[in-house]
Design an enzyme around this catalytic site. Structure first.
Site, PDB file in Angstrom:
ATOM      1  N   HIS A  42      12.039 -16.801 -16.087  1.00 40.11           N
ATOM      2  CA  HIS A  42      12.265 -15.564 -16.836  1.00 40.11           C
ATOM      3  C   HIS A  42      11.652 -14.406 -16.064  1.00 40.11           C
ATOM      4  CE1 HIS A  42      12.099 -12.518 -19.980  1.00 40.11           C
ATOM      5  NE2 HIS A  42      13.020 -13.209 -20.602  1.00 40.11           N
ATOM      6  N   ASN A  50       0.800  -1.213   0.000  1.00 38.05           N
ATOM      7  CA  ASN A  50       0.000   0.000   0.000  1.00 38.05           C
ATOM      8  C   ASN A  50       0.832   1.260   0.000  1.00 38.05           C
ATOM      9  OD1 ASN A  50      -2.613   0.628  -0.183  1.00 38.05           O
ATOM     10  ND2 ASN A  50      -3.134   0.334   1.961  1.00 38.05           N
ATOM     11  N   LYS A  94      14.383 -17.999 -31.976  1.00 41.78           N
ATOM     12  CA  LYS A  94      13.800 -16.851 -32.663  1.00 41.78           C
ATOM     13  C   LYS A  94      13.412 -17.289 -34.083  1.00 41.78           C
ATOM     14  CE  LYS A  94      15.328 -14.129 -29.257  1.00 41.78           C
ATOM     15  NZ  LYS A  94      14.441 -13.432 -28.320  1.00 41.78           N
TER      16      LYS A  94
END
Length: 466
Positions: free
Chosen positions: A285, A114, A166
């Site tokens: 990750h 908070n 990739k």
């Protein structure tokens, strides 16, 4: 009349206690506090202690039903930050009773839940936490840890090599599996799902798992080495995440993966428990970390997120590369890398470590260096991270002009050359380029990689300074 005086409170009367002797069971926090103009540092520090523990903005009669002294957080020390005009480090001690056992979620909800929106502060950053052994002991921690992982993989005396597949989005499962096979066959230990590869329309998770498992077994059979692919089990619900981990176990693969910040600590801890119970390694990750840790004045430093991960559980975690960055950043990065691996870390402010931390034999986590690294970085990476690390070359493998397998060969040859040179007593920092050049005479794959990446640099001024 009632036995208390109503009204808005002055925090420092109750929560600023410079004489307090911290207890071995307290959780200690170091906050970087930037108060609003006109707010004295003691009041700001006390407000942080109050709002992150028992306090509320006004006096309430139910305070009389508890023992405030037993449960309140205390700001026990304040020091100015050198070189900053209106900034302080406030040290806060929290009694252990305030926290649920074995819950990183509750620890963070309490300490940072908070107070970061608090109006009396311009900015607030949690720089470090001291987790007491009494609390550490309520966590399972990493499913296996560094030593068990080496034994499972039968790989010793060198860093491990990985590669993120990739393009991260758009490959079919079959083509994805082919890229995995080629990298593993060429000499890498691991390949990796990208953090945002979950289960999208172009490649559903089950198809990917199947083709990656096939790639692993084929590469293992041909190389005689144990191979792995980080199958990303991150999902929209905890149930779905565990379902994916179960399928990975059924395939017999060695390792799964999770995005621990976007997935959340509750999900991560559940997965870590499953992984220990079922013999799976867990690669973590840190997607989203920079949202939380990049601002110097506000947020949470990554060393705290790293400590939290060691409690929640993970066997690998991404932790920056250092290479090509500035000196100060190197020391800070090595500070939290040691926090991940070692049993004890001594307080050392030059490395950003505010507290001595003992992990009471909780297993260690392998730091993962990933992002923008290539063969020319290998000597520096070997020197900086040492043997207990995972070095991940995504583009640095798949970007090789001759294809994926030669890209993997180049990285493996470079690593073996650096490890051998180090073991022979050569100075990697000074002779690094020479070591790579020598090795490339024997490896045309490495020579081609050296040529492609000889000019690439990612140099910007450091963000993460003390």
């Amino acid at each position: 009349g009632v036995g208390f005086k109503a009204g808005v409170k002055d925090y420092k009367l109750t929560y600023y206690t410079p004489d307090y002797q911290t207890q071995d069971t307290d959780i200690l926090a170091a906050f970087r506090v930037t108060p609003q103009p006109g707010v004295p540092p003691e009041e700001a520090g006390a407000a942080v202690a109050a709002e992150s523990s028992t306090g509320t903005w006004t006096t309430v009669w139910t305070d009389g039903l508890t023992s405030l002294d037993r449960y309140k957080g205390r700001c026990y020390h304040i020091e100015p930050v050198a070189g900053e005009e209106n900034q302080f480090i406030a040290y806060v001690a929290y009694p252990l009773d305030l926290f649920e056992e074995g819950s990183v979620t509750n620890m963070f909800t309490s300490i940072v839940g908070n107070v970061f929106g608090f109006k009396a502060l311009r900015a607030l950053r949690l720089e470090d936490l001291r987790i007491p052994p009494a609390y550490t002991k309520t966590f399972q921690g990493p499913p296996h840890g560094i030593q068990v992982e080496r034994d499972k993989l039968n790989k010793y005396g060198r860093p491990l090599l990985g590669c993120t597949i990739k393009p991260k989005l758009g490959l079919s499962a079959k083509n994805y599996g082919r890229a995995v096979y080629e990298c593993l066959r060429g000499g890498l230990d691991f390949t990796k799902d990208d953090e945002n590869v979950n289960s999208q329309p172009f490649m559903r998770w089950r198809d990917r798992f199947l083709f990656c498992a096939e790639a692993i077994y084929k590469a293992q059979a041909e190389t005689g080495e144990i191979k792995g692919h980080y199958l990303n089990a991150t999902a929209g619900t905890c149930e779905e995440m565990i379902k994916r981990a179960v399928f990975a176990r059924e395939l017999g693969v060695p390792i799964v993966m999770h995005d621990y910040l976007t997935g959340g600590f509750t999900a991560n801890t559940s997965l870590a428990h499953y992984c220990r119970d079922n013999g799976l390694l867990l690669h973590i990750h840190r997607a989203m970390h920079a949202v939380i840790d990049r601002q110097k004045n506000h947020g949470i430093h990554f060393r705290v997120l790293a400590k939290a991960l060691r409690l929640s559980g993970g066997d690998h975690i991404h932790s920056g590369t250092v290479v090509g960055k500035l000196e100060g950043e190197r020391e800070i990065t090595l500070g939290f890398v040691d926090l991940l691996r070692d049993d004890n870390t001594e307080k050392d402010r030059s490395r950003g470590i505010y507290f001595t931390q003992s992990w009471v034999s909780l297993p260690g986590v392998l730091p993962v260096a990933s992002g923008g690294i290539h063969v020319w970085h290998m000597p520096a990476l070997t020197e900086i991270f040492g043997d207990d690390s995972v070095l991940q070359f995504g583009g640095g493998t798949l970007g090789h002009p001759w294809g994926n397998p030669p890209g993997a060969v180049a990285n493996r040859v470079a690593l073996e050359a650096c490890v051998q040179a180090r073991n022979e007593g050569r100075d990697l920092a000074r002779e690094g380029n020479e070591i790579i050049r020598e090795a490339s005479k024997w490896s045309p794959e490495l020579a081609a990689a050296c040529e492609v990446w000889k000019e690439i640099k990612f140099e910007f001024p450091a963000m993460d300074t003390l």
